[in-house]
Motif scaffolding. Structure first.
Motif, mmCIF file in Angstrom:
data_model
loop_
_atom_site.group_PDB
_atom_site.id
_atom_site.type_symbol
_atom_site.label_atom_id
_atom_site.label_comp_id
_atom_site.label_asym_id
_atom_site.label_seq_id
_atom_site.Cartn_x
_atom_site.Cartn_y
_atom_site.Cartn_z
ATOM 1 N N GLY A 27 -8.478 9.029 -2.457
ATOM 2 C CA GLY A 27 -7.548 9.511 -3.479
ATOM 3 C C GLY A 27 -7.019 8.404 -4.370
ATOM 4 O O GLY A 27 -6.056 8.607 -5.103
ATOM 5 N N SER A 28 -7.609 7.225 -4.299
ATOM 6 C CA SER A 28 -7.208 6.029 -5.070
ATOM 7 C C SER A 28 -5.798 5.552 -4.741
ATOM 8 O O SER A 28 -5.148 4.901 -5.544
ATOM 9 C CB SER A 28 -7.334 6.281 -6.582
ATOM 10 O OG SER A 28 -8.684 6.496 -6.923
ATOM 11 N N GLU A 29 -5.323 5.862 -3.545
ATOM 12 C CA GLU A 29 -4.024 5.363 -3.103
ATOM 13 C C GLU A 29 -4.237 4.048 -2.352
ATOM 14 O O GLU A 29 -5.087 3.961 -1.463
ATOM 15 C CB GLU A 29 -3.333 6.370 -2.193
ATOM 16 C CG GLU A 29 -1.955 5.920 -1.784
ATOM 17 C CD GLU A 29 -1.224 6.952 -0.942
ATOM 18 O OE1 GLU A 29 -0.089 6.651 -0.531
ATOM 19 O OE2 GLU A 29 -1.774 8.042 -0.681
ATOM 20 N N CYS A 30 -3.484 3.027 -2.713
ATOM 21 C CA CYS A 30 -3.581 1.728 -2.033
ATOM 22 C C CYS A 30 -3.167 1.909 -0.576
ATOM 23 O O CYS A 30 -2.081 2.412 -0.290
ATOM 24 C CB CYS A 30 -2.672 0.697 -2.690
ATOM 25 S SG CYS A 30 -2.989 0.376 -4.429
ATOM 26 N N THR A 31 -4.033 1.493 0.327
ATOM 27 C CA THR A 31 -3.733 1.571 1.757
ATOM 28 C C THR A 31 -3.478 0.190 2.352
ATOM 29 O O THR A 31 -2.973 0.084 3.462
ATOM 30 C CB THR A 31 -4.897 2.245 2.512
ATOM 31 O OG1 THR A 31 -6.102 1.506 2.255
ATOM 32 C CG2 THR A 31 -5.073 3.685 2.066
ATOM 33 N N PHE A 32 -3.829 -0.849 1.612
ATOM 34 C CA PHE A 32 -3.647 -2.222 2.078
ATOM 35 C C PHE A 32 -3.551 -3.132 0.867
ATOM 36 O O PHE A 32 -4.345 -3.015 -0.058
ATOM 37 C CB PHE A 32 -4.851 -2.641 2.938
ATOM 38 C CG PHE A 32 -4.816 -4.073 3.380
ATOM 39 C CD1 PHE A 32 -4.091 -4.460 4.491
ATOM 40 C CD2 PHE A 32 -5.510 -5.047 2.673
ATOM 41 C CE1 PHE A 32 -4.068 -5.794 4.903
ATOM 42 C CE2 PHE A 32 -5.489 -6.375 3.075
ATOM 43 C CZ PHE A 32 -4.763 -6.748 4.193
ATOM 44 N N VAL A 33 -2.566 -4.006 0.869
ATOM 45 C CA VAL A 33 -2.446 -5.026 -0.171
ATOM 46 C C VAL A 33 -2.051 -6.329 0.510
ATOM 47 O O VAL A 33 -1.118 -6.360 1.308
ATOM 48 C CB VAL A 33 -1.388 -4.665 -1.245
ATOM 49 C CG1 VAL A 33 -1.234 -5.791 -2.246
ATOM 50 C CG2 VAL A 33 -1.750 -3.367 -1.954
ATOM 51 N N SER A 34 -2.781 -7.380 0.194
ATOM 52 C CA SER A 34 -2.479 -8.707 0.721
ATOM 53 C C SER A 34 -2.359 -9.673 -0.454
ATOM 54 O O SER A 34 -3.173 -9.644 -1.374
ATOM 55 C CB SER A 34 -3.608 -9.157 1.651
ATOM 56 O OG SER A 34 -3.413 -10.493 2.053
ATOM 57 N N VAL A 35 -1.336 -10.506 -0.420
ATOM 58 C CA VAL A 35 -1.121 -11.504 -1.463
ATOM 59 C C VAL A 35 -1.067 -12.869 -0.801
ATOM 60 O O VAL A 35 -0.310 -13.076 0.141
ATOM 61 C CB VAL A 35 0.194 -11.246 -2.226
ATOM 62 C CG1 VAL A 35 0.462 -12.351 -3.236
ATOM 63 C CG2 VAL A 35 0.154 -9.889 -2.903
ATOM 64 N N GLY A 36 -1.906 -13.781 -1.288
ATOM 65 C CA GLY A 36 -1.921 -15.140 -0.756
ATOM 66 C C GLY A 36 -1.596 -16.148 -1.833
ATOM 67 O O GLY A 36 -2.033 -16.014 -2.976
#
Length: 134
Positions: free
Chosen positions: A115-124
């Motif tokens: 559904g194009s929903e973000c399930t994971f986001v990581s920022v480094g």
């Protein structure tokens, strides 16, 4: 006298080699986008600076935050140098907070569902990532 000169040369070579070791690890992370089969979601990753510094004019990656009536929402977008595109959105407060930690030279990894929903986001934010060139 020759022993002193030999020692000085040895010290100078050691110092130069030591300076090289202090330069630090460097790496670039160009944009990668993978789309799951039959629209089952996907993933993207890359460094903002590596995308900007790339020799092609295709790749990019980033996220933006929007505030509305009673909350906020993020949208993330990525395109690899081969043209593969992916994007996702989320109003999950935890994901919104993570996206708000992105800096100008951050490395980002995102995953989304069908559904194009973000399930994971990581920022480094790492020392080995190159800064953006103008």
């Amino acid at each position: 006298m020759r022993k002193n000169n030999a020692r000085l040369v040895g010290v100078a070579v050691t110092a130069l080699l030591g300076m090289t070791a202090w330069a630090g690890y460097k790496n670039s992370h160009t944009v990668s986008v993978t789309i799951g089969s039959n629209g089952s979601g996907g993933a993207a990753s890359g460094s903002l600076a590596s995308a900007r510094n790339s020799s092609d004019t295709v790749q990019y990656i980033g996220c933006e935050t929007h505030a509305y009536g009673g909350g906020s929402e993020i949208m993330c977008f990525a395109r690899a140098s081969n043209g593969t595109f992916g994007s996702c959105y989320s109003s999950n407060p935890v994901i919104v907070a993570i996206v708000q930690s992105i800096k100008g030279d951050s490395e980002i990894e995102i995953q989304w569902n069908s559904g194009s929903e973000c399930t994971f986001v990581s920022v480094g934010n790492h020392s080995h990532l190159a800064p953006k060139n103008p």
